[in-house]
Write a protein that holds these residues in place. Structure first.
Motif, PDB file in Angstrom:
ATOM      1  N   ARG A  50      12.642   3.585  10.561  1.00 31.61           N
ATOM      2  CA  ARG A  50      13.081   4.957  10.283  1.00 31.61           C
ATOM      3  C   ARG A  50      11.988   5.687   9.490  1.00 31.61           C
ATOM      4  N   PRO A  51      11.539   6.844   9.954  1.00 33.80           N
ATOM      5  CA  PRO A  51      10.468   7.564   9.243  1.00 33.80           C
ATOM      6  C   PRO A  51      10.798   7.840   7.777  1.00 33.80           C
ATOM      7  N   LEU A  52      12.071   8.130   7.480  1.00 38.38           N
ATOM      8  CA  LEU A  52      12.437   8.437   6.095  1.00 38.38           C
ATOM      9  C   LEU A  52      12.431   7.184   5.217  1.00 38.38           C
ATOM     10  N   PHE A  53      12.676   6.022   5.830  1.00 41.99           N
ATOM     11  CA  PHE A  53      12.545   4.770   5.078  1.00 41.99           C
ATOM     12  C   PHE A  53      11.083   4.569   4.695  1.00 41.99           C
ATOM     13  N   ILE A  54      10.195   4.805   5.638  1.00 39.54           N
ATOM     14  CA  ILE A  54       8.752   4.646   5.394  1.00 39.54           C
ATOM     15  C   ILE A  54       8.292   5.629   4.318  1.00 39.54           C
ATOM     16  N   ASP A  55       8.792   6.871   4.378  1.00 44.59           N
ATOM     17  CA  ASP A  55       8.429   7.885   3.374  1.00 44.59           C
ATOM     18  C   ASP A  55       8.852   7.475   1.969  1.00 44.59           C
ATOM     19  N   ALA A  56       9.960   6.728   1.871  1.00 41.87           N
ATOM     20  CA  ALA A  56      10.509   6.365   0.561  1.00 41.87           C
ATOM     21  C   ALA A  56       9.779   5.194  -0.095  1.00 41.87           C
ATOM     22  N   LEU A  57       8.918   4.500   0.653  1.00 32.53           N
ATOM     23  CA  LEU A  57       8.206   3.336   0.105  1.00 32.53           C
ATOM     24  C   LEU A  57       7.116   3.762  -0.868  1.00 32.53           C
ATOM     25  N   SER A  58       7.029   3.051  -1.984  1.00 36.85           N
ATOM     26  CA  SER A  58       5.892   3.242  -2.894  1.00 36.85           C
ATOM     27  C   SER A  58       4.702   2.453  -2.336  1.00 36.85           C
ATOM     28  N   ALA A  59       3.516   2.737  -2.853  1.00 42.60           N
ATOM     29  CA  ALA A  59       2.320   2.004  -2.412  1.00 42.60           C
ATOM     30  C   ALA A  59       2.478   0.505  -2.677  1.00 42.60           C
ATOM     31  N   SER A  60       3.094   0.161  -3.807  1.00 42.19           N
ATOM     32  CA  SER A  60       3.305  -1.257  -4.161  1.00 42.19           C
ATOM     33  C   SER A  60       4.271  -1.932  -3.202  1.00 42.19           C
ATOM     34  N   GLU A  61       5.267  -1.190  -2.727  1.00 38.80           N
ATOM     35  CA  GLU A  61       6.238  -1.760  -1.791  1.00 38.80           C
ATOM     36  C   GLU A  61       5.630  -1.939  -0.405  1.00 38.80           C
ATOM     37  N   LYS A  62       4.753  -1.028  -0.013  1.00 40.85           N
ATOM     38  CA  LYS A  62       4.149  -1.118   1.322  1.00 40.85           C
ATOM     39  C   LYS A  62       3.403  -2.435   1.515  1.00 40.85           C
ATOM     40  N   VAL A  63       2.808  -2.944   0.455  1.00 38.63           N
ATOM     41  CA  VAL A  63       2.006  -4.175   0.579  1.00 38.63           C
ATOM     42  C   VAL A  63       2.847  -5.442   0.411  1.00 38.63           C
ATOM     43  N   MET A  64       4.157  -5.303   0.230  1.00 43.61           N
ATOM     44  CA  MET A  64       5.021  -6.490   0.102  1.00 43.61           C
ATOM     45  C   MET A  64       5.211  -7.214   1.421  1.00 43.61           C
ATOM     46  N   ARG A  65       5.020  -6.484   2.524  1.00 42.06           N
ATOM     47  CA  ARG A  65       5.167  -7.089   3.857  1.00 42.06           C
ATOM     48  C   ARG A  65       3.827  -7.034   4.584  1.00 42.06           C
ATOM     49  N   LYS A  66       3.510  -8.107   5.279  1.00 40.07           N
ATOM     50  CA  LYS A  66       2.229  -8.171   6.002  1.00 40.07           C
ATOM     51  C   LYS A  66       2.350  -7.459   7.341  1.00 40.07           C
TER      52      LYS A  66
END
Length: 199
Positions: free
Chosen positions: A183-199
Motif C-alpha cells: 500500500r503506498p500509504l504504508f510505504i509513506d508512513a515508514l521512517s528511514a530506520s524502519e525501511k532498513v528493517m527488511r531486506k
C-alpha cells in the motif's frame, strides 16, 4: 494541525503514522530519541513514552486510543467498523493483539537469548493461529482495510528484524503482509530506520 511525537523504530508510533497517512491530513511528526527524551514528554504522558498526539489542548498517549480518536475526528476513510457489534469485536481483537503479540516485544528486544527465543515462539504460534483467516479474505475484517490491519502491520513488518520465523502453515498470513506492505500509504508512513528493517 496535529503533532505526533514518534520514535523512528517503535511499532506503536508506526501504527499512528499509518493512520495519519491513511487519513491524508495535515500533521507534523516530531522524532523522539528514546535514549535522550525531551523533558516535556514526561509532562505530556505519565509513562514518558511515544507515541503522543497533541492537538490544541488535547494530549493523548497509547497508540490504539490515539488512532481511534483520529478515526472519529476524521471519519474518511473509516477504519473502525460503523456497526456497534463489529466495533466491539474489533476492539476485542485489538486487545488480544496487545495481550498475545505485542506484549512480547520488550522481551524480544531486551531479554536474554533463552527468554527472548521463548517470546519469539509465542508470537509465531499466535500469528500462525490467525493465518487461516486470510485464506478466505483480503484483510482482517474482510475485503476492506481497517484499524486491525493498521494495528498488526508494524509487527509483521518487523518479523525478520525480531528474528521471528513463521511455519509453512502461516503462508496466507505472509501473503496478507505483502498486501499491507504494498500500500503506498504504508510505504509513506515508514521512517528511514524502519525501511532498513527488511531486506
Amino acid at each position: 494541525m496535529m503533532t505526533l511525537y514518534s520514535t523512528t523504530t517503535c511499532p506503536y508510533s508506526h501504527r499512528c503514522r499509518i493512520v495519519l497517512h491513511e487519513k491524508d491530513m495535515d500533521f507534523q511528526v516530531i522524532d523522539v530519541d528514546p535514549n535522550n527524551k525531551p523533558e516535556d514528554l514526561a509532562v505530556m504522558s505519565p509513562y514518558g513514552k511515544a507515541p503522543i498526539l497533541v492537538e490544541r489542548d488535547l494530549v493523548l498517549y497509547e497508540s490504539n486510543i490515539i488512532n481511534e480518536y483520529i478515526d472519529d475526528r476524521f471519519p474518511h476513510p473509516q477504519l473502525m467498523p460503523a456497526d456497534p457489534v463489529m466495533r466491539a469485536r474489533a476492539r476485542l481483537l485489538l486487545y488480544r493483539f496487545e495481550k498475545e503479540l505485542f506484549c512480547h516485544i520488550d522481551t524480544i528486544e531486551s531479554a536474554d537469548q533463552k527468554t527472548a527465543d521463548k517470546a519469539r515462539a509465542e508470537v509465531a504460534d499466535n500469528l500462525t493461529v490467525i493465518a487461516p483467516i486470510f485464506e478466505k479474505q483480503k484483510f482482517m475484517l474482510g475485503d476492506e482495510f481497517s484499524m486491525l490491519d493498521v494495528a498488526i502491520a508494524p509487527l509483521l513488518w518487523r518479523l525478520e528484524h525480531y528474528g521471528i520465523r513463521l511455519p509453512k502453515q502461516a503462508a496466507s498470513l505472509l501473503k496478507f503482509s505483502e498486501r499491507l506492505f504494498s500500500r503506498p500509504l504504508f510505504i509513506d508512513a515508514l521512517s528511514a530506520s524502519e525501511k532498513v528493517m527488511r531486506k
